[in-house]
Design a protein around this motif. Structure first.
Motif, PDB file in Angstrom:
ATOM      1  N   SER A  73     -10.232  28.882 -15.405  1.00  0.00           N
ATOM      2  CA  SER A  73     -10.316  29.606 -14.135  1.00  0.00           C
ATOM      3  C   SER A  73      -9.440  30.851 -14.158  1.00  0.00           C
ATOM      4  CB  SER A  73      -9.955  28.700 -12.962  1.00  0.00           C
ATOM      5  OG  SER A  73      -8.605  28.339 -13.009  1.00  0.00           O
ATOM      6  N   ALA A  74      -8.294  30.775 -14.820  1.00  0.00           N
ATOM      7  CA  ALA A  74      -7.423  31.948 -14.924  1.00  0.00           C
ATOM      8  C   ALA A  74      -8.087  33.047 -15.757  1.00  0.00           C
ATOM      9  CB  ALA A  74      -6.081  31.555 -15.544  1.00  0.00           C
ATOM     10  N   GLN A  75      -8.703  32.668 -16.869  1.00  0.00           N
ATOM     11  CA  GLN A  75      -9.393  33.645 -17.708  1.00  0.00           C
ATOM     12  C   GLN A  75     -10.593  34.246 -16.986  1.00  0.00           C
ATOM     13  OE1 GLN A  75      -8.674  35.002 -20.772  1.00  0.00           O
ATOM     14  NE2 GLN A  75      -6.712  34.039 -20.355  1.00  0.00           N
ATOM     15  N   LYS A  76     -11.312  33.406 -16.239  1.00  0.00           N
ATOM     16  CA  LYS A  76     -12.472  33.901 -15.488  1.00  0.00           C
ATOM     17  C   LYS A  76     -12.036  34.925 -14.446  1.00  0.00           C
ATOM     18  CE  LYS A  76     -16.258  32.399 -12.540  1.00  0.00           C
ATOM     19  NZ  LYS A  76     -16.895  31.269 -11.852  1.00  0.00           N
ATOM     20  N   SER A  77     -10.960  34.633 -13.732  1.00  0.00           N
ATOM     21  CA  SER A  77     -10.495  35.571 -12.706  1.00  0.00           C
ATOM     22  C   SER A  77      -9.993  36.861 -13.350  1.00  0.00           C
ATOM     23  CB  SER A  77      -9.410  34.941 -11.845  1.00  0.00           C
ATOM     24  OG  SER A  77      -8.241  34.702 -12.588  1.00  0.00           O
ATOM     25  N   GLN A  78      -9.342  36.749 -14.506  1.00  0.00           N
ATOM     26  CA  GLN A  78      -8.855  37.930 -15.199  1.00  0.00           C
ATOM     27  C   GLN A  78     -10.018  38.805 -15.674  1.00  0.00           C
ATOM     28  OE1 GLN A  78      -6.624  37.110 -18.755  1.00  0.00           O
ATOM     29  NE2 GLN A  78      -5.787  39.165 -18.863  1.00  0.00           N
ATOM     30  N   ILE A  79     -11.045  38.188 -16.218  1.00  0.00           N
ATOM     31  CA  ILE A  79     -12.208  38.933 -16.714  1.00  0.00           C
ATOM     32  C   ILE A  79     -12.966  39.601 -15.568  1.00  0.00           C
ATOM     33  CG2 ILE A  79     -14.486  38.656 -17.791  1.00  0.00           C
ATOM     34  CD1 ILE A  79     -13.147  36.553 -19.633  1.00  0.00           C
ATOM     35  N   THR A  80     -13.142  38.889 -14.460  1.00  0.00           N
ATOM     36  CA  THR A  80     -13.854  39.499 -13.332  1.00  0.00           C
ATOM     37  C   THR A  80     -13.076  40.669 -12.746  1.00  0.00           C
ATOM     38  OG1 THR A  80     -12.940  37.854 -11.796  1.00  0.00           O
ATOM     39  CG2 THR A  80     -15.136  37.411 -12.687  1.00  0.00           C
ATOM     40  N   LEU A  81     -11.751  40.549 -12.710  1.00  0.00           N
ATOM     41  CA  LEU A  81     -10.932  41.647 -12.199  1.00  0.00           C
ATOM     42  C   LEU A  81     -11.000  42.863 -13.126  1.00  0.00           C
ATOM     43  CD1 LEU A  81      -8.993  42.596 -10.005  1.00  0.00           C
ATOM     44  CD2 LEU A  81      -7.119  41.671 -11.375  1.00  0.00           C
ATOM     45  N   LYS A  82     -10.920  42.639 -14.429  1.00  0.00           N
ATOM     46  CA  LYS A  82     -11.011  43.739 -15.387  1.00  0.00           C
ATOM     47  C   LYS A  82     -12.385  44.406 -15.334  1.00  0.00           C
ATOM     48  CE  LYS A  82      -7.569  42.357 -18.782  1.00  0.00           C
ATOM     49  NZ  LYS A  82      -7.332  42.000 -20.195  1.00  0.00           N
ATOM     50  N   ALA A  83     -13.434  43.594 -15.218  1.00  0.00           N
ATOM     51  CA  ALA A  83     -14.788  44.151 -15.148  1.00  0.00           C
ATOM     52  C   ALA A  83     -14.973  44.986 -13.888  1.00  0.00           C
ATOM     53  CB  ALA A  83     -15.824  43.031 -15.193  1.00  0.00           C
ATOM     54  N   SER A  84     -14.439  44.517 -12.781  1.00  0.00           N
ATOM     55  CA  SER A  84     -14.568  45.289 -11.538  1.00  0.00           C
ATOM     56  C   SER A  84     -13.790  46.595 -11.623  1.00  0.00           C
ATOM     57  CB  SER A  84     -14.122  44.465 -10.331  1.00  0.00           C
ATOM     58  OG  SER A  84     -12.758  44.143 -10.432  1.00  0.00           O
ATOM     59  N   ALA A  85     -12.654  46.591 -12.298  1.00  0.00           N
ATOM     60  CA  ALA A  85     -11.878  47.825 -12.475  1.00  0.00           C
ATOM     61  C   ALA A  85     -12.643  48.814 -13.357  1.00  0.00           C
ATOM     62  CB  ALA A  85     -10.521  47.521 -13.077  1.00  0.00           C
ATOM     63  N   GLN A  86     -13.320  48.311 -14.386  1.00  0.00           N
ATOM     64  CA  GLN A  86     -14.117  49.184 -15.251  1.00  0.00           C
ATOM     65  C   GLN A  86     -15.306  49.766 -14.501  1.00  0.00           C
ATOM     66  OE1 GLN A  86     -15.079  46.950 -18.764  1.00  0.00           O
ATOM     67  NE2 GLN A  86     -12.984  46.981 -19.517  1.00  0.00           N
ATOM     68  N   VAL A  87     -15.948  48.957 -13.673  1.00  0.00           N
ATOM     69  CA  VAL A  87     -17.068  49.449 -12.873  1.00  0.00           C
ATOM     70  C   VAL A  87     -16.570  50.516 -11.905  1.00  0.00           C
ATOM     71  CG1 VAL A  87     -18.727  48.804 -11.073  1.00  0.00           C
ATOM     72  CG2 VAL A  87     -18.482  47.380 -13.104  1.00  0.00           C
ATOM     73  N   GLN A  88     -15.411  50.284 -11.308  1.00  0.00           N
ATOM     74  CA  GLN A  88     -14.835  51.277 -10.398  1.00  0.00           C
ATOM     75  C   GLN A  88     -14.613  52.600 -11.113  1.00  0.00           C
ATOM     76  OE1 GLN A  88     -10.784  50.605  -9.328  1.00  0.00           O
ATOM     77  NE2 GLN A  88     -10.807  52.085  -7.660  1.00  0.00           N
ATOM     78  N   ARG A  89     -14.064  52.545 -12.325  1.00  0.00           N
ATOM     79  CA  ARG A  89     -13.832  53.769 -13.097  1.00  0.00           C
ATOM     80  C   ARG A  89     -15.139  54.495 -13.392  1.00  0.00           C
ATOM     81  NH1 ARG A  89     -11.155  51.106 -17.182  1.00  0.00           N
ATOM     82  NH2 ARG A  89      -9.469  50.167 -16.025  1.00  0.00           N
ATOM     83  N   LYS A  90     -16.165  53.739 -13.749  1.00  0.00           N
ATOM     84  CA  LYS A  90     -17.462  54.348 -14.058  1.00  0.00           C
ATOM     85  C   LYS A  90     -18.077  54.997 -12.820  1.00  0.00           C
ATOM     86  CE  LYS A  90     -18.005  53.433 -18.403  1.00  0.00           C
ATOM     87  NZ  LYS A  90     -18.166  54.454 -19.411  1.00  0.00           N
ATOM     88  N   VAL A  91     -17.944  54.353 -11.672  1.00  0.00           N
ATOM     89  CA  VAL A  91     -18.475  54.917 -10.426  1.00  0.00           C
ATOM     90  C   VAL A  91     -17.739  56.200 -10.070  1.00  0.00           C
ATOM     91  CG1 VAL A  91     -18.666  54.525  -7.940  1.00  0.00           C
ATOM     92  CG2 VAL A  91     -19.366  52.735  -9.529  1.00  0.00           C
ATOM     93  N   ILE A  92     -16.437  56.199 -10.225  1.00  0.00           N
ATOM     94  CA  ILE A  92     -15.657  57.406  -9.931  1.00  0.00           C
ATOM     95  C   ILE A  92     -16.018  58.522 -10.896  1.00  0.00           C
ATOM     96  CG2 ILE A  92     -13.321  58.377  -9.939  1.00  0.00           C
ATOM     97  CD1 ILE A  92     -12.376  55.672  -8.789  1.00  0.00           C
ATOM     98  N   ASP A  93     -16.191  58.196 -12.176  1.00  0.00           N
ATOM     99  CA  ASP A  93     -16.603  59.210 -13.157  1.00  0.00           C
ATOM    100  C   ASP A  93     -17.968  59.790 -12.810  1.00  0.00           C
ATOM    101  OD1 ASP A  93     -14.256  58.824 -14.528  1.00  0.00           O
ATOM    102  OD2 ASP A  93     -15.156  57.573 -16.112  1.00  0.00           O
TER     103      ASP A  93
END
Length: 103
Positions: A73-93
């Motif tokens: 569960s810790a790894q899943k939450s970490q991966i989802t948070l990192k993925a959402s941050a990457q999506v945010q960066r792509k949207v801003i770009d």
């Protein structure tokens, strides 16, 4: 041969009914759909974080001995948070790229 679509004659090809053809979506509907999708994705990330916190707290209290489940569960939450941050960066770009376009 020009009457074939991937080896199927046009007369045998499956054609969508008028009901199945997607209607044009208004800009306000598209914006609302995007906003709803974004809210749902953020809520999923939040739920994963909350679940991880609860399982970690239960492990610390000694209520559970399933370390494997806690770590997953810790790894899943970490991966989802990192993925959402990457999506945010792509949207801003993408937004910045659109703003740089000349009309």
């Amino acid at each position: 041969m020009s009457g074939f679509l991937h080896g199927i004659p046009d007369s045998q090809a499956v054609k969508p009914d008028a009901d199945q053809v997607k209607q044009a979506v208004s800009p306000s509907e598209a914006q609302q759909d995007f906003a709803d999708s974004l809210k749902k994705a953020i809520n999923n990330v939040n739920d994963a974080q909350i679940t991880s916190d609860k399982k970690t707290e239960a492990m610390a209290k000694g209520d559970t001995e399933n370390l494997h489940d806690v770590m997953l569960s810790a790894q899943k939450s970490q991966i989802t948070l990192k993925a959402s941050a990457q999506v945010q960066r792509k949207v801003i770009d993408a937004y910045n790229e659109i703003m740089r376009m000349q009309i």
